[in-house]
Design an enzyme around this catalytic site. Sequence first.
Site, mmCIF file in Angstrom:
data_model
loop_
_atom_site.group_PDB
_atom_site.id
_atom_site.type_symbol
_atom_site.label_atom_id
_atom_site.label_comp_id
_atom_site.label_asym_id
_atom_site.label_seq_id
_atom_site.Cartn_x
_atom_site.Cartn_y
_atom_site.Cartn_z
ATOM 1 N N LYS A 140 -41.398 -1.360 -37.117
ATOM 2 C CA LYS A 140 -41.013 -0.058 -37.675
ATOM 3 C C LYS A 140 -40.620 -0.177 -39.146
ATOM 4 O O LYS A 140 -39.965 -1.132 -39.532
ATOM 5 C CB LYS A 140 -39.821 0.478 -36.866
ATOM 6 C CG LYS A 140 -39.141 1.695 -37.446
ATOM 7 C CD LYS A 140 -38.088 2.255 -36.512
ATOM 8 C CE LYS A 140 -36.681 2.045 -37.024
ATOM 9 N NZ LYS A 140 -35.641 2.641 -36.199
ATOM 10 N N ASP A 151 -33.361 1.680 -27.125
ATOM 11 C CA ASP A 151 -32.777 1.633 -28.474
ATOM 12 C C ASP A 151 -31.263 1.813 -28.366
ATOM 13 O O ASP A 151 -30.748 2.246 -27.327
ATOM 14 C CB ASP A 151 -33.396 2.739 -29.347
ATOM 15 C CG ASP A 151 -33.430 2.339 -30.822
ATOM 16 O OD1 ASP A 151 -32.783 1.348 -31.200
ATOM 17 O OD2 ASP A 151 -34.118 3.032 -31.612
ATOM 18 N N THR A 161 -37.769 7.824 -34.520
ATOM 19 C CA THR A 161 -38.200 6.490 -34.075
ATOM 20 C C THR A 161 -38.906 6.572 -32.725
ATOM 21 O O THR A 161 -39.997 6.029 -32.529
ATOM 22 C CB THR A 161 -36.966 5.555 -33.958
ATOM 23 O OG1 THR A 161 -36.351 5.464 -35.243
ATOM 24 C CG2 THR A 161 -37.340 4.180 -33.446
HETATM 25 C C1 R5P Z 1 -31.877 1.860 -36.189
HETATM 26 O O1 R5P Z 1 -31.406 0.910 -36.779
HETATM 27 C C2 R5P Z 1 -31.403 2.256 -34.838
HETATM 28 O O2 R5P Z 1 -31.516 1.187 -33.934
HETATM 29 C C3 R5P Z 1 -32.184 3.451 -34.296
HETATM 30 O O3 R5P Z 1 -33.530 3.090 -34.117
HETATM 31 C C4 R5P Z 1 -32.108 4.625 -35.230
HETATM 32 O O4 R5P Z 1 -30.796 4.925 -35.568
HETATM 33 C C5 R5P Z 1 -32.775 5.830 -34.602
HETATM 34 O O5 R5P Z 1 -32.746 6.904 -35.494
HETATM 35 P P1 R5P Z 1 -33.732 8.135 -35.349
HETATM 36 O O6 R5P Z 1 -33.590 8.665 -33.956
HETATM 37 O O7 R5P Z 1 -33.249 9.106 -36.395
HETATM 38 O O8 R5P Z 1 -35.106 7.648 -35.652
#
Ligand code: R5P
Length: 280
Positions: free
Chosen positions: A177, A203, A211
Amino acid sequence: MDIILGPSSPVLGKRISKALNSRIIAAEFKKFPDGELYARLLGESKQAAIIQSICSNDDLVFLLLLLDALEEAEKTVVIPYFGYARQDRKFKEGEGISIRAIAKLIEGYTDRILTVNLHSEMAKSHFRKIHEIDAMPVIGSEYKDRDVVMISPDLGSLERVKIAAKHADCDFDYLEKKRIDASHVEITPKEIDVEGKEVVIVDDIISTGGTIIEATKVLKDLGAKRVEAVCVHAVLANYALSKLFNSGIDDVIATDTIERIISKITVANEIAGELEKLML
Ligand code: R5P
């Protein structure tokens, strides 16, 4: 030990009090017309744990007011979701380190803080002492009777996903990513074997959902039969849940560190167990 249910964590707080067989000290909360907050304890305690996630600025102020109301009591603070932890360093010259500022405030009242999956080791380094609980074992156990593959949406979360996969007794892999800005990410398709399989993206946080939405697209393109997501902290900013379900994901669940409709896994027993150990 008595339990105080902060306004952001009443369900989890109640579950913890039940697991510990502890008394709940009732409290009342209100907001004045000018936006100032007010908290009052309706009983006394010599030893109490406040259960209060920090998902907003109001949550932080309510926590400080409860700590102040406890006066001389022995205080433990349980912050299941600790917001502001993503600003754990200076990304640009002149920035404040948010988690360091908040750590100083809370540690001024107590040095016993318990949290669940704090964002990073860097965030942790700003505390004198913080006990961190890992929700990955309880998340993994949720899938132990199913035939799934667990996927980390980035390399950074791989260590976490390995633990969940061990408890689910399943295979795991990761995607690559790149974050473009606060709400956009790019996931590079990578050769992983998910064809015809049921996939669970694991996650720590789902915030905007960007993400998970991107990861879902890549996994479906790779032939996954079903794609679900599970996270510890369901921040769900900016209509994220609506965006997620509109994007074609099959299911999204989370723990109750933030109390949402999708909070189907509880971390109450893990927190209660840690509180018991700390009180020995
Ligand atoms: C990133 O470092 C975290 O592990 C998450 O992937 C992130 O905070 C997800 O954010 P979002 O839902 O805005 O993509």
